[in-house]
Design a protein around this motif. Sequence first.
Motif, short mmCIF file in Angstrom:
data_model
loop_
_atom_site.label_atom_id
_atom_site.label_comp_id
_atom_site.label_asym_id
_atom_site.label_seq_id
_atom_site.Cartn_x
_atom_site.Cartn_y
_atom_site.Cartn_z
N LEU A 99 -30.29 -20.63 113.83
CA LEU A 99 -30.45 -19.26 114.29
C LEU A 99 -29.28 -18.79 115.14
N ALA A 100 -28.84 -19.60 116.09
CA ALA A 100 -27.73 -19.20 116.96
C ALA A 100 -26.44 -18.99 116.15
N SER A 101 -26.19 -19.86 115.18
CA SER A 101 -24.96 -19.72 114.39
C SER A 101 -25.02 -18.49 113.50
N VAL A 102 -26.20 -18.16 112.97
CA VAL A 102 -26.34 -16.95 112.16
C VAL A 102 -26.09 -15.71 113.02
N LEU A 103 -26.61 -15.73 114.25
CA LEU A 103 -26.41 -14.60 115.15
C LEU A 103 -24.95 -14.49 115.61
#
Length: 307
Positions: A99-103
């Motif tokens: 999730l953090a990398s996608v954001l």
Amino acid sequence: MELLSPSALSPLLPPPPPPCSSSLQHHSRISFSPSRIGASSSSSTSQEIQHTHTSNPKVVVTRERGKNFKLMDALAELGINCLEFPLIQHAQGPDFDRLASVLSAETAFDWIIITSPEAGSVFLEAWKAAGTPSVRVGVVGAGTASIFDNLIQSSKHSLNVAFAPSKATGKVLASELPKDGNRRCTVLYPASVKASNEIEEGLSSRGFQVMRLNTYTTVVVDHVDQIVLEKALSVPVVAVASPSAVQAWVNLISKPDSWSNSVACIGETTASAAKRLGLRNVYFPAQPGLDGWVGSILEALRAHDSF
């Protein structure tokens, strides 16, 4: 008993309701201070049961340990004792680390869809790790929106809670989420592993491009104290906040159709699960959230002549 029919929900971000309805205000003048009762404590079992008996709990609260205090405090102001009996706990889902990398990626999403307080908490953790990028958020209802209330003012400039549906369900959210003309509109949907496909299917049918990430899951607690369970079974109202909690409660009851006490649900989705699983006395508010949940609990208690 059939599911109680709630009134129509109002659109997102109406003027906030007062802390209590008129009936709640009437009872808030009760002066004694009820105690909290936990399903596990450092005291011995005999001491715990004695304390439970003298406190005379009227409501079982079942959220994950540490997340029941708002409801317990609201009920305590009305002179209502609670038995804390967590039924579920949350764990990371398979897509949590993504999730953090996608954001953090350069490609921004038109919408981030958040459908529960837990999904909101997981999202906020990843969003901060990603450097608080600018995002536009759609929530399923006011209860979920409240998870963003404590953002520091500087962060609110880059996180815009811009939409909630006219009715706090995933189906209505998928049918009403604004779409910017005919161009491709992208949605990031951080979800529970156990959530249905209703939202992404509904959005996809309208032409949205949806990325779903299963960022967390809900599991049954590892251990239940049988003595406290016996006490919980006799308490007039059990308060539940998710279909998973309803399922966990039903699993603990040998014969759900012979258990005649009430279930007060946080919203319609949880109430539908309770009815589907065979529970009869089911209450839920028209508008999900703490105030409505307390109102449903009071209604259930009145039906039992316990308030």
